[in-house]
Motif scaffolding. Structure first.
Motif: not given
Lengths: 263, 263
Positions: A109-119, A215, A249-250
């Motif tokens: 359950d890692a914290v994302p290193d990078w994530t985009d927003e919902p499209s 993911r 989260r994605l």
């Protein structure tokens, strides 16, 4: 055990064969929903794997599967420390209906290193709309298994007001209360009406390939499904679905290539 | 016959087996490029199919393949009027290196019923930049087979100026003049540097699953590759690549799930 867990159960016969019973409750006008069939396939794959999660799943659909007994045949083509790759085939009456390739691994359950927003931003659920309840004699039994609450413009095609572009967006959860897990996500990525309906398309739109990636493990609560497409041409269309959980989260990404229905 | 056509040639042994010779010219630091290997696989699949084009291809990579003799093993799981589905495996020294599912069909040159725009606008090619020529002793021999002319910010990581998000965009063509075809597209969808490099990632980023769809036959001239990603988490990242041809048509869409390199 929930109805969904029962409907997707896979019983081990031996290390390469699982018995399943395809549930009549996941019909979309006769054929069974592809996401439901993937969930069944994945139950067997994960049970036979030393790893816990179906991280990437690619399936191609050969024939429309019908309710009733079937088998999942497995071949583990590689097992490693971090991942196992399995070929999986859904067989009914001796015929292959779905061919799949699945890589299982174990997600943390890692914290994302990078994530985009919902499209696309969704309106709050209070401003969204449900489909009319399915007629009791309807053979769209899938509708009774899940709640979909749509971003209104993307369901306008129902009243003859398509947006003119391939899109479908909705909040999703199972009708019977159950926290989402990877198998629920397999159903979710194929739960929206075909995005071509919003571009004026009609009719049974058979999926040829559906590939999706897990993911992250989803948080309890509603899932948000954001579906779109890039091209409708020569009888083919693509459908992209991203699934976001209640924690923002994605959790899943899918793309399918499908045939445009003949209305 | 071009060098690329020779390097991807598949010689029929029988209806289920093709001999190939993996070319040392497509190395990315030892292992061979995944797009090149897909092109080899697809030569065999299409040769054995009654249909002309690999419309949808899903592959999972088990091991890093090395230059030298190998075989493609085929199993046609369904042949129909409009499409044929084939399981394809790349085998080297008796071991399976790539497992694939391919649906072949025959595309026309229909005018799209609906098409989106490129997700990101590219600057004109005169404002884009090429990579420094590979050192002669480099084992990145792939770089000599193709021309990539990058949207400058997306290659800033080379000089320690990553954009901070997963992205890579470039104009692409083979170094030896050749009009693009579906096999060149198979190479193109995996030709960009990993998009994580632009988000600060480094090192060999092994692809686990690569699925791509051929959406139209490409026009002659440069291809435009637009690569991005949505999430980098738990050691995994997704890479989406759309390929546009010189006539402004979306000709291919790919997505891969890969492991972040350890730098």
């Amino acid at each position: 055990m929930t109805k969904f867990d029962e409907a997707t159960a896979a019983i081990r016969v031996d290390e390469t064969t699982y018995d399943v019973c395809l549930d009549t409750g996941y019909s979309i006008g006769g054929p069974l929903n592809g996401g439901y069939l993937m969930a069944v396939l994945l139950r067997a794959v994960v049970d036979a794997s030393p790893h816990e999660h179906p991280v990437t799943t690619g399936v191609q659909f050969l024939r429309a599967a019908r309710p009733g007994p079937a088998q999942v045949r497995l071949e583990q083509v590689k097992t490693g420390r971090t991942a196992t790759m399995t070929r999986a085939t859904l067989v009914q009456d001796g015929e292959s209906f779905i061919e799949g390739l699945v890589t299982t691994a174990t997600l943390g359950d890692a914290v994302p290193d990078w994530t985009d927003e919902p499209s696309v931003a969704m309106p709050p659920i209070e401003e969204c709309v449900s489909l009319p309840a399915p007629k009791t004699e309807s053979n769209m039994t899938l509708n009774a298994q899940m709640e979909l609450v749509f971003d209104p413009p993307t369901i306008g095609w129902l009243d003859g007001r398509p947006t003119g572009r391939p899109e479908a967006r909705a909040y999703f959860r199972l009708a019977e209360p159950q926290d989402p897990d990877p198998y629920v996500l397999a159903l979710a990525v194929d739960a929206l009406p075909p995005v071509v309906f919003s571009a004026g398309g009609r009719g049974w739109a058979p999926t040829v390939d559906l590939t999706w990636h897990l993911r992250a493990l989803p948080a309890p609560g509603w899932l948000t499904l954001i579906g779109g497409g890039r091209l409708i041409s020569d009888g083919w269309f693509d459908e992209d679905v991203e699934v976001w959980d209640s924690a923002g989260r994605l959790v899943a990404q899918s793309r399918q290539l499908a045939r445009v229905g003949r209305g």
